[in-house]
Design an enzyme around this catalytic site. Structure first.
Site, PDB file in Angstrom:
ATOM      1  N   CYS A   2      -1.467   5.650  -0.299  1.00 34.05           N
ATOM      2  CA  CYS A   2      -2.382   4.582   0.082  1.00 34.05           C
ATOM      3  C   CYS A   2      -3.145   4.143  -1.165  1.00 34.05           C
ATOM      4  O   CYS A   2      -2.953   4.679  -2.242  1.00 34.05           O
ATOM      5  CB  CYS A   2      -3.376   5.075   1.128  1.00 34.05           C
ATOM      6  SG  CYS A   2      -2.574   5.695   2.622  1.00 34.05           S
ATOM      7  N   ARG A  49      -3.672   0.882   3.606  1.00 36.07           N
ATOM      8  CA  ARG A  49      -2.945   1.969   4.262  1.00 36.07           C
ATOM      9  C   ARG A  49      -1.434   1.768   4.284  1.00 36.07           C
ATOM     10  O   ARG A  49      -0.936   0.720   4.648  1.00 36.07           O
ATOM     11  CB  ARG A  49      -3.436   2.123   5.706  1.00 36.07           C
ATOM     12  CG  ARG A  49      -2.737   3.304   6.369  1.00 36.07           C
ATOM     13  CD  ARG A  49      -3.325   3.717   7.687  1.00 36.07           C
ATOM     14  NE  ARG A  49      -2.784   5.026   8.034  1.00 36.07           N
ATOM     15  CZ  ARG A  49      -2.359   5.371   9.236  1.00 36.07           C
ATOM     16  NH1 ARG A  49      -2.464   4.532  10.234  1.00 36.07           N
ATOM     17  NH2 ARG A  49      -1.856   6.555   9.452  1.00 36.07           N
ATOM     18  N   LEU A  50      -0.735   2.816   3.870  1.00 35.37           N
ATOM     19  CA  LEU A  50       0.685   2.957   4.179  1.00 35.37           C
ATOM     20  C   LEU A  50       0.745   4.040   5.246  1.00 35.37           C
ATOM     21  O   LEU A  50       0.416   5.193   4.984  1.00 35.37           O
ATOM     22  CB  LEU A  50       1.480   3.381   2.940  1.00 35.37           C
ATOM     23  CG  LEU A  50       2.986   3.579   3.176  1.00 35.37           C
ATOM     24  CD1 LEU A  50       3.680   2.254   3.430  1.00 35.37           C
ATOM     25  CD2 LEU A  50       3.643   4.280   1.998  1.00 35.37           C
ATOM     26  N   VAL A  53       1.585   9.223   8.304  1.00 35.56           N
ATOM     27  CA  VAL A  53       1.244  10.242   9.307  1.00 35.56           C
ATOM     28  C   VAL A  53       0.205   9.651  10.258  1.00 35.56           C
ATOM     29  O   VAL A  53      -0.709   8.954   9.811  1.00 35.56           O
ATOM     30  CB  VAL A  53       0.662  11.507   8.629  1.00 35.56           C
ATOM     31  CG1 VAL A  53       0.207  12.522   9.660  1.00 35.56           C
ATOM     32  CG2 VAL A  53       1.700  12.142   7.702  1.00 35.56           C
ATOM     33  N   ASN A  75      -6.194   9.515  -0.769  1.00 32.63           N
ATOM     34  CA  ASN A  75      -4.800   9.116  -0.901  1.00 32.63           C
ATOM     35  C   ASN A  75      -4.012  10.389  -1.173  1.00 32.63           C
ATOM     36  O   ASN A  75      -4.287  11.087  -2.145  1.00 32.63           O
ATOM     37  CB  ASN A  75      -4.682   8.130  -2.078  1.00 32.63           C
ATOM     38  CG  ASN A  75      -3.249   7.920  -2.552  1.00 32.63           C
ATOM     39  OD1 ASN A  75      -3.002   7.693  -3.725  1.00 32.63           O
ATOM     40  ND2 ASN A  75      -2.309   7.997  -1.649  1.00 32.63           N
ATOM     41  N   GLY A  76      -3.087  10.720  -0.306  1.00 30.78           N
ATOM     42  CA  GLY A  76      -2.296  11.915  -0.558  1.00 30.78           C
ATOM     43  C   GLY A  76      -1.770  12.538   0.711  1.00 30.78           C
ATOM     44  O   GLY A  76      -1.846  11.942   1.795  1.00 30.78           O
ATOM     45  N   GLU A  77      -1.224  13.733   0.573  1.00 31.11           N
ATOM     46  CA  GLU A  77      -0.713  14.501   1.701  1.00 31.11           C
ATOM     47  C   GLU A  77      -1.158  15.937   1.533  1.00 31.11           C
ATOM     48  O   GLU A  77      -0.972  16.525   0.471  1.00 31.11           O
ATOM     49  CB  GLU A  77       0.829  14.493   1.760  1.00 31.11           C
ATOM     50  CG  GLU A  77       1.435  13.116   1.934  1.00 31.11           C
ATOM     51  CD  GLU A  77       1.449  12.371   0.612  1.00 31.11           C
ATOM     52  OE1 GLU A  77       1.039  11.195   0.616  1.00 31.11           O
ATOM     53  OE2 GLU A  77       1.831  12.947  -0.406  1.00 31.11           O
ATOM     54  N   LEU A 257      15.689   9.557  -4.472  1.00 33.24           N
ATOM     55  CA  LEU A 257      16.244   9.006  -5.704  1.00 33.24           C
ATOM     56  C   LEU A 257      17.231  10.021  -6.263  1.00 33.24           C
ATOM     57  O   LEU A 257      16.944  11.212  -6.301  1.00 33.24           O
ATOM     58  CB  LEU A 257      15.136   8.737  -6.731  1.00 33.24           C
ATOM     59  CG  LEU A 257      14.063   7.723  -6.321  1.00 33.24           C
ATOM     60  CD1 LEU A 257      13.047   7.551  -7.450  1.00 33.24           C
ATOM     61  CD2 LEU A 257      14.669   6.373  -5.959  1.00 33.24           C
ATOM     62  N   ILE A 289      20.607   3.993  -9.687  1.00 39.27           N
ATOM     63  CA  ILE A 289      20.565   2.694 -10.366  1.00 39.27           C
ATOM     64  C   ILE A 289      21.190   2.821 -11.751  1.00 39.27           C
ATOM     65  O   ILE A 289      21.124   3.877 -12.386  1.00 39.27           O
ATOM     66  CB  ILE A 289      19.116   2.148 -10.477  1.00 39.27           C
ATOM     67  CG1 ILE A 289      19.133   0.711 -11.028  1.00 39.27           C
ATOM     68  CG2 ILE A 289      18.222   3.065 -11.323  1.00 39.27           C
ATOM     69  CD1 ILE A 289      17.837  -0.048 -10.840  1.00 39.27           C
ATOM     70  N   THR A 338       8.261   5.383 -24.159  1.00 38.85           N
ATOM     71  CA  THR A 338       9.247   6.047 -23.297  1.00 38.85           C
ATOM     72  C   THR A 338       8.938   5.824 -21.814  1.00 38.85           C
ATOM     73  O   THR A 338       9.848   5.720 -20.985  1.00 38.85           O
ATOM     74  CB  THR A 338       9.359   7.556 -23.631  1.00 38.85           C
ATOM     75  OG1 THR A 338      10.487   8.084 -22.965  1.00 38.85           O
ATOM     76  CG2 THR A 338       8.131   8.330 -23.248  1.00 38.85           C
ATOM     77  N   ARG A 341      10.188   2.244 -20.927  1.00 35.33           N
ATOM     78  CA  ARG A 341      11.658   2.237 -20.855  1.00 35.33           C
ATOM     79  C   ARG A 341      12.157   2.834 -19.545  1.00 35.33           C
ATOM     80  O   ARG A 341      13.018   2.280 -18.878  1.00 35.33           O
ATOM     81  CB  ARG A 341      12.235   3.075 -22.000  1.00 35.33           C
ATOM     82  CG  ARG A 341      12.197   2.438 -23.348  1.00 35.33           C
ATOM     83  CD  ARG A 341      12.768   3.448 -24.349  1.00 35.33           C
ATOM     84  NE  ARG A 341      12.645   2.988 -25.722  1.00 35.33           N
ATOM     85  CZ  ARG A 341      12.894   3.758 -26.770  1.00 35.33           C
ATOM     86  NH1 ARG A 341      13.264   5.007 -26.594  1.00 35.33           N
ATOM     87  NH2 ARG A 341      12.775   3.270 -27.983  1.00 35.33           N
TER      88      ARG A 341
END
Length: 562
Positions: A2, A49-50, A53, A75-77, A257, A289, A338, A341
């Site tokens: 979030c 908010r995302l 939960v 923000n977190g879990e 990913l 990707i 880095t 990139r």
């Protein structure tokens, strides 16, 4: 994942100031709330908010009937929130994992609270009864937090710096914004006029230390104390499995990913196994990707076939990558070479996931290279003890580099990243092992980690023993590396006269290459005068490196020839 934002003691109109909070709207595309604090007209919270939960009661700031004087924006879990609730018999009002912070704080104060949290977090906790404000951030800074504070007691905090840089304050024309240090909490006094005064800043956890919450862990019992190799491998498998399992906590679809390197492959394979055991009904989506002829795409395909995931390949060309640079640097809030990139591929794949799939919670292999000494330059470490020191330094600085990249590139597209290698239990155990156990062996980095999963058949053998390939290199063919493509492009954007004047134009962290100059220029356009957010560039150690790419190192070149 979030976006949090809060002001204390603002002298300016809050309805104008709150426009700054909209700069981080991407972090929470599902809902937004802006709330003033009762009795303090110049204090407020903003929250994007995302919903991952408790979709019904998950809005913030979190307030519960039992503690009307507490306001929490985080923000977190918190992965052990149910365990803590059961152990201490707390009565919950919501199903939100963050509610545990309120109960633990009421029970034992801020220090005990923050040490008991197994998870990733950045929070602002306001206690109007005791006139205190608390800020806190997880051990590795997996979740971001920035703050700005003036001498007269105005405090502003936000998940990303971009939500603070345009704030106005009468006494300070240029508001100094800085990252809040990982593994720390800060205690501030709240004054009647809404302004604050810092009381103390406390480092509450070192990555080497076993966290306090381990006492209440329901992890399978570890094999006791010896550093015999089979015992160590068993313990590492138990802890890694547990690190993935606890991170399944979500009401949204999980994806992963997959670069085809060791770390993301171990995460994807373990995750798929855990999802099956949890009887999750959907297939695991994995995402890779690269450009054509990318070694990452080929390797990721092998892993996906082996584990049986629903695999997606995202192709991009050099033009698309170069076009993304400006928005990538804006999202990142850094000009480190880095990091920029490596971020382009991650930014583009996150964009694809958001647009084309319903996966929202995304697992990844970040943190492993720092923890398990995965960078190629570790082959040159003068001693196991020096390698151990360097590993811990890299972990301390993750919030400036890889963890920053991973958070911003995914959050820019409303995704939430989960990183099992940075699990408290797993990482503290790995760091407790004798230094000589953790160094590269037989010319192979991360030897212990590879050996640990040798007989598991989790991933194909050739992937398990695949040499290190930097993400920004692996997405392109060996013939034409991504860093070479970028350098060819900037050659036409930055001339020799600009480079000759670089030290005068950029006295702090002066760029030494045209590529570095170009990134710095873009950064200064978005964030003028904020170069000190990056204390130093990421570079390999113990070798005379002039470029951070692994492909420029002799060890890589000899491996390719072989």
């Amino acid at each position: 994942m979030c976006g949090i934002w809060a002001l204390f003691g603002s002298d300016d109109c809050l309805s104008v100031q709150c426009l700054s909070a909209m700069k981080i709207a991407h972090r929470g595309p599902d809902a937004f709330r802006f709330e003033n604090v009762n009795g303090y007209t110049n204090c407020c919270f903003g929250f994007h908010r995302l919903a991952v939960v408790d979709p019904l009661f998950g809005m913030q700031p979190i307030r519960v009937k039992k503690y009307p004087y507490l306001w929490l924006c985080y923000n977190g879990e918190i992965y052990n929130h149910k365990k803590m609730q059961q152990h201490f018999e707390f009565e919950y009002q919501t199903k939100v994992d963050g509610e545990i912070i309120l109960h633990l704080y009421d029970k034992g104060g801020i220090e005990q609270t923050i040490c008991m949290l197994d998870g990733v977090f950045a929070f602002v906790l306001l206690d109007t009864a005791n006139k205190k404000v608390f800020l806190g951030r997880d051990t590795y800074g997996v979740r971001p937090l920035f703050k700005a504070m003036t001498e007269d007691g105005f405090l502003a905090v936000c998940s990303e710096a971009k939500g603070l840089v345009t704030l106005k304050h009468s006494a300070t024309p240029f508001l100094k914004v800085e990252p809040f240090l990982p593994g720390h909490y800060e205690v501030l006094d709240l004054k009647p006029n809404g302004k604050v005064a810092s009381v103390e800043m406390v480092k509450y956890h070192h990555c080497r230390d076993v966290p306090l919450h381990a006492l209440y862990d329901n992890v399978e019992k570890l094999f006791p104390g010896s550093f015999e190799i089979e015992t160590v491998k068993n313990n590492l498998r138990i802890l890694f499995n547990n690190a993935v399992k606890k991170r399944l906590m979500t009401d949204r679809r999980i994806g992963c990913l997959l670069s085809g390197g060791l770390d993301s492959s171990l995460v994807a394979a373990t995750l798929l196994k855990q999802l099956k055991e949890a009887q999750v009904q959907y297939p695991l989506q994995t995402f890779a990707i690269g450009m054509e002829d990318s070694p990452d795409l080929l390797a990721a395909r092998k892993v996906a076939d082996h584990i049986g995931s629903e695999h997606y390949e995202v192709l991009f060309n050099s033009e698309e990558g170069i076009q993304a640079l400006d928005e990538v640097i804006f999202s990142l809030e850094t000009y480190d070479i880095t990091t920029v990139r490596a971020s382009v591929g991650m930014y583009l794949i996150s964009k694809y996931i958001r647009k084309n799939t319903d996966s929202v919670v995304i697992f990844s292999g970040e943190g492993s290279d720092e923890l398990t000494q995965g960078y190629i330059y570790f082959h040159k470490a003068p001693s196991p003890e020096k390698a151990e020191e360097e590993s811990e330094r890299l972990l301390r600085e993750l919030y400036l580099f890889d963890v920053l990249r991973a958070d911003r590139t995914t959050a820019a597209h409303g995704l939430e990243l989960r990183v099992p290698f940075l699990d408290h239990r797993f990482s503290s155990y790995y760091l407790s092992l004798p230094p000589e156990m953790r160094i590269p062996k037989n010319g192979i980095e991360k030897h212990l980690l590879r050996e640990t999963f040798e007989d598991s058949n989790l991933i194909p053998k050739e992937i398990l023993w695949r040499p290190k390939e930097a993400f920004s290199d692996g997405i392109t063919s060996v013939k034409n590396s991504w860093f070479k493509i970028l350098q060819e492009y900037v050659e036409h954007q930055v001339d020799d006269a600009m480079m000759a004047n670089a030290a005068q134009k950029f006295p702090f962290n002066t760029p030494k290459t045209k590529e570095g100059y170009y990134y710095r220029q873009v950064f200064e356009r978005h964030y003028p005068g904020r170069a000190d957010w990056l204390s130093h560039y990421w570079m390999p150690k113990w070798i005379n490196a002039t470029d951070p790419s692994a492909r420029t190192l002799t060890h890589y070149k000899s491996a390719v020839k072989a």
